[in-house]
Design a protein around this motif. Structure first.
Motif, PDB file in Angstrom:
ATOM      1  N   TYR A  89      29.888 -27.644 -39.270  1.00 45.78           N
ATOM      2  CA  TYR A  89      30.040 -26.183 -39.414  1.00 45.78           C
ATOM      3  C   TYR A  89      29.479 -25.703 -40.753  1.00 45.78           C
ATOM      4  CZ  TYR A  89      33.391 -27.488 -35.783  1.00 45.78           C
ATOM      5  OH  TYR A  89      33.989 -28.039 -34.674  1.00 45.78           O
ATOM      6  N   SER A  90      28.393 -26.329 -41.196  1.00 46.97           N
ATOM      7  CA  SER A  90      27.860 -26.073 -42.538  1.00 46.97           C
ATOM      8  C   SER A  90      27.438 -24.620 -42.728  1.00 46.97           C
ATOM      9  CB  SER A  90      26.679 -27.007 -42.813  1.00 46.97           C
ATOM     10  OG  SER A  90      27.082 -28.355 -42.815  1.00 46.97           O
ATOM     11  N   PHE A  91      26.660 -24.078 -41.789  1.00 48.07           N
ATOM     12  CA  PHE A  91      26.208 -22.689 -41.937  1.00 48.07           C
ATOM     13  C   PHE A  91      27.380 -21.722 -41.823  1.00 48.07           C
ATOM     14  CE2 PHE A  91      21.386 -22.933 -40.844  1.00 48.07           C
ATOM     15  CZ  PHE A  91      21.212 -23.839 -41.880  1.00 48.07           C
ATOM     16  N   ASP A  92      28.345 -22.064 -41.007  1.00 47.24           N
ATOM     17  CA  ASP A  92      29.540 -21.233 -40.872  1.00 47.24           C
ATOM     18  C   ASP A  92      30.298 -21.161 -42.202  1.00 47.24           C
ATOM     19  OD1 ASP A  92      31.270 -19.622 -39.378  1.00 47.24           O
ATOM     20  OD2 ASP A  92      32.632 -21.285 -38.981  1.00 47.24           O
ATOM     21  N   THR A 122      21.283 -35.430 -34.854  1.00 47.57           N
ATOM     22  CA  THR A 122      20.525 -34.203 -34.657  1.00 47.57           C
ATOM     23  C   THR A 122      20.640 -33.320 -35.892  1.00 47.57           C
ATOM     24  OG1 THR A 122      22.374 -33.020 -33.627  1.00 47.57           O
ATOM     25  CG2 THR A 122      20.927 -34.280 -32.170  1.00 47.57           C
ATOM     26  N   SER A 123      19.754 -32.349 -36.008  1.00 46.91           N
ATOM     27  CA  SER A 123      19.693 -31.531 -37.222  1.00 46.91           C
ATOM     28  C   SER A 123      20.398 -30.196 -37.073  1.00 46.91           C
ATOM     29  CB  SER A 123      18.224 -31.301 -37.609  1.00 46.91           C
ATOM     30  OG  SER A 123      17.529 -30.613 -36.576  1.00 46.91           O
ATOM     31  N   HIS A 124      21.205 -30.024 -36.023  1.00 45.89           N
ATOM     32  CA  HIS A 124      21.918 -28.758 -35.875  1.00 45.89           C
ATOM     33  C   HIS A 124      22.933 -28.613 -37.007  1.00 45.89           C
ATOM     34  CE1 HIS A 124      24.267 -25.480 -34.230  1.00 45.89           C
ATOM     35  NE2 HIS A 124      23.332 -25.285 -33.324  1.00 45.89           N
ATOM     36  N   PRO A 125      22.863 -27.550 -37.801  1.00 43.58           N
ATOM     37  CA  PRO A 125      23.676 -27.470 -39.019  1.00 43.58           C
ATOM     38  C   PRO A 125      25.165 -27.196 -38.797  1.00 43.58           C
ATOM     39  CG  PRO A 125      22.385 -25.483 -38.723  1.00 43.58           C
ATOM     40  CD  PRO A 125      21.899 -26.441 -37.693  1.00 43.58           C
ATOM     41  N   ASN A 126      25.547 -26.765 -37.618  1.00 39.63           N
ATOM     42  CA  ASN A 126      26.967 -26.570 -37.308  1.00 39.63           C
ATOM     43  C   ASN A 126      27.489 -27.622 -36.343  1.00 39.63           C
ATOM     44  OD1 ASN A 126      27.247 -24.366 -38.965  1.00 39.63           O
ATOM     45  ND2 ASN A 126      27.292 -22.845 -37.334  1.00 39.63           N
ATOM     46  N   HIS A 127      26.730 -27.879 -35.281  1.00 37.78           N
ATOM     47  CA  HIS A 127      27.185 -28.761 -34.205  1.00 37.78           C
ATOM     48  C   HIS A 127      26.231 -29.940 -34.018  1.00 37.78           C
ATOM     49  CE1 HIS A 127      29.588 -25.170 -33.302  1.00 37.78           C
ATOM     50  NE2 HIS A 127      30.376 -25.961 -32.592  1.00 37.78           N
ATOM     51  N   SER A 128      26.029 -30.701 -35.068  1.00 39.06           N
ATOM     52  CA  SER A 128      25.200 -31.905 -34.932  1.00 39.06           C
ATOM     53  C   SER A 128      25.961 -32.959 -34.140  1.00 39.06           C
ATOM     54  CB  SER A 128      24.833 -32.470 -36.306  1.00 39.06           C
ATOM     55  OG  SER A 128      25.978 -33.024 -36.935  1.00 39.06           O
ATOM     56  N   VAL A 129      25.208 -33.852 -33.519  1.00 40.55           N
ATOM     57  CA  VAL A 129      25.797 -35.019 -32.865  1.00 40.55           C
ATOM     58  C   VAL A 129      25.034 -36.255 -33.313  1.00 40.55           C
ATOM     59  CG1 VAL A 129      26.532 -33.696 -30.840  1.00 40.55           C
ATOM     60  CG2 VAL A 129      24.317 -34.873 -30.792  1.00 40.55           C
ATOM     61  N   PHE A 193      23.247 -17.588 -37.361  1.00 36.24           N
ATOM     62  CA  PHE A 193      23.585 -18.190 -38.643  1.00 36.24           C
ATOM     63  C   PHE A 193      22.288 -18.670 -39.291  1.00 36.24           C
ATOM     64  CE2 PHE A 193      27.545 -18.667 -36.321  1.00 36.24           C
ATOM     65  CZ  PHE A 193      28.526 -18.432 -37.279  1.00 36.24           C
ATOM     66  N   SER A 194      22.206 -18.576 -40.596  1.00 40.12           N
ATOM     67  CA  SER A 194      21.015 -19.081 -41.296  1.00 40.12           C
ATOM     68  C   SER A 194      21.431 -19.799 -42.567  1.00 40.12           C
ATOM     69  CB  SER A 194      20.056 -17.925 -41.627  1.00 40.12           C
ATOM     70  OG  SER A 194      20.696 -16.967 -42.451  1.00 40.12           O
ATOM     71  N   GLY A 195      20.548 -20.676 -43.021  1.00 36.52           N
ATOM     72  CA  GLY A 195      20.844 -21.451 -44.222  1.00 36.52           C
ATOM     73  C   GLY A 195      19.777 -22.496 -44.461  1.00 36.52           C
ATOM     74  N   LYS A 196      20.128 -23.490 -45.269  1.00 33.93           N
ATOM     75  CA  LYS A 196      19.206 -24.557 -45.644  1.00 33.93           C
ATOM     76  C   LYS A 196      19.549 -25.846 -44.897  1.00 33.93           C
ATOM     77  CE  LYS A 196      17.282 -22.121 -49.041  1.00 33.93           C
ATOM     78  NZ  LYS A 196      15.846 -21.701 -49.032  1.00 33.93           N
ATOM     79  N   GLU A 206      16.490 -22.424 -42.008  1.00 34.42           N
ATOM     80  CA  GLU A 206      16.735 -22.559 -40.573  1.00 34.42           C
ATOM     81  C   GLU A 206      17.619 -21.414 -40.095  1.00 34.42           C
ATOM     82  OE1 GLU A 206      15.534 -23.733 -37.747  1.00 34.42           O
ATOM     83  OE2 GLU A 206      15.905 -25.852 -38.219  1.00 34.42           O
ATOM     84  N   GLU A 207      17.407 -20.988 -38.860  1.00 36.27           N
ATOM     85  CA  GLU A 207      18.289 -20.010 -38.220  1.00 36.27           C
ATOM     86  C   GLU A 207      18.682 -20.540 -36.849  1.00 36.27           C
ATOM     87  OE1 GLU A 207      18.113 -15.340 -38.127  1.00 36.27           O
ATOM     88  OE2 GLU A 207      17.043 -16.084 -36.344  1.00 36.27           O
ATOM     89  N   ILE A 208      19.970 -20.439 -36.534  1.00 36.38           N
ATOM     90  CA  ILE A 208      20.475 -20.925 -35.255  1.00 36.38           C
ATOM     91  C   ILE A 208      21.250 -19.816 -34.556  1.00 36.38           C
ATOM     92  CG2 ILE A 208      20.635 -23.340 -35.994  1.00 36.38           C
ATOM     93  CD1 ILE A 208      23.725 -22.792 -36.297  1.00 36.38           C
ATOM     94  N   SER A 209      21.430 -19.975 -33.251  1.00 31.50           N
ATOM     95  CA  SER A 209      22.240 -19.032 -32.488  1.00 31.50           C
ATOM     96  C   SER A 209      23.499 -19.735 -31.988  1.00 31.50           C
ATOM     97  CB  SER A 209      21.445 -18.475 -31.301  1.00 31.50           C
ATOM     98  OG  SER A 209      21.081 -19.507 -30.405  1.00 31.50           O
ATOM     99  N   PHE A 210      24.566 -18.966 -31.905  1.00 32.88           N
ATOM    100  CA  PHE A 210      25.872 -19.509 -31.526  1.00 32.88           C
ATOM    101  C   PHE A 210      26.582 -18.490 -30.648  1.00 32.88           C
ATOM    102  CE2 PHE A 210      30.488 -19.855 -32.656  1.00 32.88           C
ATOM    103  CZ  PHE A 210      30.732 -21.083 -32.075  1.00 32.88           C
ATOM    104  N   TYR A 211      27.069 -18.944 -29.485  1.00 34.90           N
ATOM    105  CA  TYR A 211      27.772 -18.060 -28.557  1.00 34.90           C
ATOM    106  C   TYR A 211      29.221 -17.976 -28.997  1.00 34.90           C
ATOM    107  CZ  TYR A 211      28.215 -15.775 -23.967  1.00 34.90           C
ATOM    108  OH  TYR A 211      28.395 -14.865 -22.950  1.00 34.90           O
ATOM    109  N   ALA A 212      29.502 -17.068 -29.919  1.00 42.63           N
ATOM    110  CA  ALA A 212      30.791 -17.006 -30.600  1.00 42.63           C
ATOM    111  C   ALA A 212      31.826 -16.252 -29.782  1.00 42.63           C
ATOM    112  CB  ALA A 212      30.618 -16.339 -31.958  1.00 42.63           C
ATOM    113  N   LYS A 213      33.062 -16.728 -29.849  1.00 42.75           N
ATOM    114  CA  LYS A 213      34.184 -16.060 -29.185  1.00 42.75           C
ATOM    115  C   LYS A 213      34.745 -14.991 -30.108  1.00 42.75           C
ATOM    116  CE  LYS A 213      37.889 -18.496 -28.862  1.00 42.75           C
ATOM    117  NZ  LYS A 213      38.624 -17.726 -29.924  1.00 42.75           N
TER     118      LYS A 213
END
Length: 306
Positions: A89-92, A122-129, A193-196, A206-213
């Motif tokens: 959840y780094s960008f969060d 993976t390089s996803h900054p919030n939800h990497s696996v 979300f955006s960040g480094k 980087e910028e990512i999209s998140f289907y937020a509740k």
């Protein structure tokens, strides 16, 4: 790296846990995985909670973690694939994400798994696996969407993968958010979300999209869990004080999607009068005039953040 002979012998005779006077060994976990429907060659996404199975009998943390991971490897075989969430959840949190060094925040086993020599992240900054096995390079090539068709969840769905709850509760199932996005549930909305991101020491934006509740709604997967277990769609095997459950992604998707067709709030807290009434009242606003929901969401988010 091949385990040493001493480790192999220790894995066979040294118990990991105890529950109600019974000792639990590595072999019990392999059997439970098989009983839950895991086969050679499977691709499995593993949610874990290592404290679920009983009283610890080993004080060697590395041995415990390696033995548990090897039980999953033994279940899927050399042609299988293991995926574990290493969410940060780094960008969060307005923090940079370093693929090699940012720690997982979703359990000790996932962090231990992330550091294995033959695992990629993976390089996803919030939800990497982190991924081990035959499909690790194909699966690690994910997009910038968290829950879209090119996410790890979309790729696992196309691969006919399985979700495993290794002592973890069904409520931890992140794949359900993929179902919600594909169904376009109104209580979630797209957020950027955006960040480094740092890969091999090199930093980029980087910028990512998140289907937020919306924060005024509360997830509850108990209705879906009960349905899957009662219909035998999700299998359950007990190990000590805990359980290992497994369900095929396509079955989970189909059943979750059908529940949403019947009741769009079926994956939310919807059983008590106050939740059910609020959900019904909010529905027309969510569909046709979401501004009041957004205002409530913003106020609730400020309140919850202190």
């Amino acid at each position: 790296m091949e385990p040493s002979k001493s480790y192999t012998e220790k894995k066979a005779y040294e118990p990991l846990y105890e529950h109600e006077g019974r000792k639990i060994y590595h072999a019990h976990f392999v059997k439970a995985m098989k009983d839950a429907g895991i086969n050679d060659g499977d691709a499995v996404f593993v949610h874990s909670r290592v404290s679920a199975f009983g009283k610890l009998l080993t004080f060697d943390k590395n041995f415990l973690m390696q033995s548990l991971i090897d039980s999953v490897k033994d279940a899927v075989g050399s042609e299988g694939t293991i995926i574990m969430p290493t969410f940060s959840y780094s960008f969060d949190r307005n923090e940079p994400f370093d693929v090699d060094n940012t720690q997982s925040t979703v359990g000790a086993l996932t962090e231990f798994f992330r550091k294995q020599d033959d695992v990629v992240r993976t390089s996803h900054p919030n939800h990497s696996v982190s991924i081990w096995g035959s499909n690790k390079y194909d699966l690690s090539n994910t997009g910038k969407g968290t829950f879209d068709e090119n996410s790890i969840f979309g790729k696992l769905y196309k691969l006919d993968g399985k979700i495993v709850f290794f002592g973890a509760p069904f409520q931890s199932c992140t794949f359900i958010h993929y179902i919600e996005q594909m169904h376009k549930v109104p209580y979630r909305h797209m957020k950027k979300f955006s960040g480094k991101v740092i890969i091999n020491g090199n930093e980029h934006d980087e910028e990512i999209s998140f289907y937020a509740k919306y924060s005024i709604f509360f997830s509850s997967f108990s209705r879906l869990e009960k349905h899957l277990l009662e219909k035998g769609i999700m299998k359950n095997a007990q190990v000590g004080a805990g359980n290992i459950m497994a369900v095929e992604c396509k079955d989970l998707f189909d059943e979750g999607y059908k529940l949403l067709d019947k009741d769009i709030f079926s994956l939310l807290k919807n059983d008590q009068v106050i939740f059910g009434l609020f959900n019904k009242i909010s529905y027309p606003f969510l569909r046709y005039f979401p501004l009041p929901i957004k205002i409530l969401d913003k106020a609730a988010s400020k309140f919850l953040s202190g």
